[in-house]
Design a protein around this motif. Structure first.
Motif, PDB file in Angstrom:
ATOM      1  N   TYR A 226       0.872  -1.175   0.000  1.00  0.00           N
ATOM      2  CA  TYR A 226       0.000   0.000   0.000  1.00  0.00           C
ATOM      3  C   TYR A 226       0.911   1.227   0.000  1.00  0.00           C
ATOM      4  CZ  TYR A 226      -3.937   2.988   1.468  1.00  0.00           C
ATOM      5  OH  TYR A 226      -4.921   3.947   1.540  1.00  0.00           O
ATOM      6  N   VAL A 227       0.899   1.998  -1.088  1.00  0.00           N
ATOM      7  CA  VAL A 227       1.842   3.089  -1.300  1.00  0.00           C
ATOM      8  C   VAL A 227       1.173   4.430  -1.020  1.00  0.00           C
ATOM      9  CG1 VAL A 227       3.432   4.176  -2.932  1.00  0.00           C
ATOM     10  CG2 VAL A 227       2.991   1.702  -3.065  1.00  0.00           C
ATOM     11  N   ILE A 228       1.864   5.275  -0.237  1.00  0.00           N
ATOM     12  CA  ILE A 228       1.341   6.593   0.121  1.00  0.00           C
ATOM     13  C   ILE A 228       2.331   7.651  -0.342  1.00  0.00           C
ATOM     14  CG2 ILE A 228       0.554   8.084   2.001  1.00  0.00           C
ATOM     15  CD1 ILE A 228       0.088   5.516   3.639  1.00  0.00           C
ATOM     16  N   TYR A 229       1.881   8.544  -1.228  1.00  0.00           N
ATOM     17  CA  TYR A 229       2.726   9.609  -1.750  1.00  0.00           C
ATOM     18  C   TYR A 229       2.548  10.890  -0.930  1.00  0.00           C
ATOM     19  CZ  TYR A 229       3.163   6.717  -5.960  1.00  0.00           C
ATOM     20  OH  TYR A 229       3.411   5.707  -6.850  1.00  0.00           O
ATOM     21  N   LYS A 230       3.561  11.727  -0.968  1.00  0.00           N
ATOM     22  CA  LYS A 230       3.453  13.064  -0.395  1.00  0.00           C
ATOM     23  C   LYS A 230       2.941  13.997  -1.487  1.00  0.00           C
ATOM     24  CE  LYS A 230       6.066  16.896   1.601  1.00  0.00           C
ATOM     25  NZ  LYS A 230       7.397  17.409   1.983  1.00  0.00           N
ATOM     26  N   SER A 231       1.656  14.335  -1.413  1.00  0.00           N
ATOM     27  CA  SER A 231       1.052  15.152  -2.457  1.00  0.00           C
ATOM     28  C   SER A 231      -0.341  15.596  -2.012  1.00  0.00           C
ATOM     29  CB  SER A 231       0.960  14.369  -3.770  1.00  0.00           C
ATOM     30  OG  SER A 231       0.318  15.130  -4.768  1.00  0.00           O
ATOM     31  N   VAL A 232      -0.815  16.647  -2.637  1.00  0.00           N
ATOM     32  CA  VAL A 232      -2.183  17.109  -2.407  1.00  0.00           C
ATOM     33  C   VAL A 232      -3.158  16.293  -3.244  1.00  0.00           C
ATOM     34  CG1 VAL A 232      -3.753  19.084  -2.552  1.00  0.00           C
ATOM     35  CG2 VAL A 232      -1.372  19.425  -1.848  1.00  0.00           C
ATOM     36  N   HIS A 233      -2.709  15.877  -4.433  1.00  0.00           N
ATOM     37  CA  HIS A 233      -3.553  15.103  -5.339  1.00  0.00           C
ATOM     38  C   HIS A 233      -2.869  13.780  -5.671  1.00  0.00           C
ATOM     39  CE1 HIS A 233      -5.983  18.721  -5.908  1.00  0.00           C
ATOM     40  NE2 HIS A 233      -4.854  19.381  -6.179  1.00  0.00           N
ATOM     41  N   LEU A 234      -3.675  12.791  -6.041  1.00  0.00           N
ATOM     42  CA  LEU A 234      -3.172  11.484  -6.455  1.00  0.00           C
ATOM     43  C   LEU A 234      -3.434  11.331  -7.953  1.00  0.00           C
ATOM     44  CD1 LEU A 234      -1.922   8.790  -5.580  1.00  0.00           C
ATOM     45  CD2 LEU A 234      -4.241   7.923  -5.208  1.00  0.00           C
TER      46      LEU A 234
END
Length: 294
Positions: A226-234
């Motif tokens: 399960y990958v979580i990015y640092k961003s406001v949008h995906l």
């Protein structure tokens, strides 16, 4: 790295015996069991070496003499290793300044050292002479709160856990963890005692980047990451690919493969954890444990 001198082709061996062998030969001479000549022939050590050792002359080591005596070198390295025991290992530069402070305190001036500071090669040579006891290792950065966890608390945890999972099948036992994979303050080599299993350095730090949640059961079945990015949008392009199938679970519960999300910090939070639990873990648990209450 220090220069390692190689002998020229055809050069005779200056020494092909260990210090232990010399001491054993000397003990035979001192006890009267062998003559100096007999010990030389039996242990294949030059007659002059045993004779000088027996008479207590020419005791210095061959080649250029070291600035510090063997006992002083061991004392310096022992003090440096003590810092690593406390969680604050010294770098090679720290070791050089440590040796300089020792010389300054003793009032000794070494002309071949600039400002009494040993060079990089001297520090490497020092470690190489005592490589059986000390070495440089890359340390892992841990925070003070984690460093406070004692062996007793860890042993107590497993003592309490053992009876709880005693009768559970391995497929019912899951372990999960998340890790952040970039923006790390980095690792440096420090001086540690030989044999230290987990070289660590205590420091407060922060990292924010991409986080990956991994989960697997005790029988070796893995859930897709399960990958979580640092961003406001995906963005859709960020959700392409990712592990799917072997070695991860191949049932319909995990057929969609890796899942993706985002947070402002790149770290997992209660919302993303809840999403992982509901969309990744629960479907897998229900597929493997159809009669379990989940």
């Amino acid at each position: 790295m220090p220069r390692i001198y190689k002998k020229k082709l055809g050069t005779r061996e200056y020494r092909n015996y260990s210090e232990a062998t010399v001491n054993e030969a000397l003990s035979q001479v001192v006890d009267g069991k062998l003559s100096i000549r007999g010990a030389s022939e039996q242990y294949n050590i030059p007659y002059g070496t045993i004779y000088n050792r027996y008479k207590g002359t020419h005791m210095r080591k061959p080649g250029a003499q070291t600035v510090f005596s063997e006992s002083e070198e061991k004392a310096i390295l022992k003090s440096a290793a003590k810092c690593s025991d406390w969680g604050y290992p010294l770098t090679l530069l720290d070791l050089r300044f440590f040796a300089k402070a020792f010389l300054d305190k003793k009032g000794r001036v070494v002309t071949k050292f600039e400002n009494n500071l040993p060079g990089v090669e001297s520090a490497y040579s020092l470690l190489r002479r005592h490589k059986d006891e000390y070495s440089q290792r890359v340390s892992s950065n841990i925070k003070k709160a984690r460093a406070k966890v004692s062996h007793d608390s860890i042993n107590k945890y497993f003592d309490n856990l053992t009876p709880v999972i005693k009768d559970l099948p391995p497929s019912n036992i899951f372990n999960y963890d998340e890790t952040n994979m970039s923006d790390d303050p980095g690792k440096k080599q420090g001086i540690y005692r030989r044999g230290v299993k987990y070289p660590e350095k205590i420091m407060n730090f922060s990292k924010s980047a991409t986080t990956v949640m991994m989960c697997g059961s005790a029988d070796g079945v893995l859930l897709p990451p399960y990958v979580i990015y640092k961003s406001v949008h995906l963005y859709d392009t960020w959700k392409e690919g990712g592990p799917k199938g072997t070695p991860c679970c191949q049932k319909t519960c995990c057929s969609s493969g890796s899942r993706f999300n985002r947070t402002n910090s790149g770290w997992i939070d209660s919302i993303t954890f809840r999403d992982w639990f509901r969309t990744s873990f629960l479907p897998h648990a229900k597929a493997f444990l159809p009669h379990a209450k989940v």
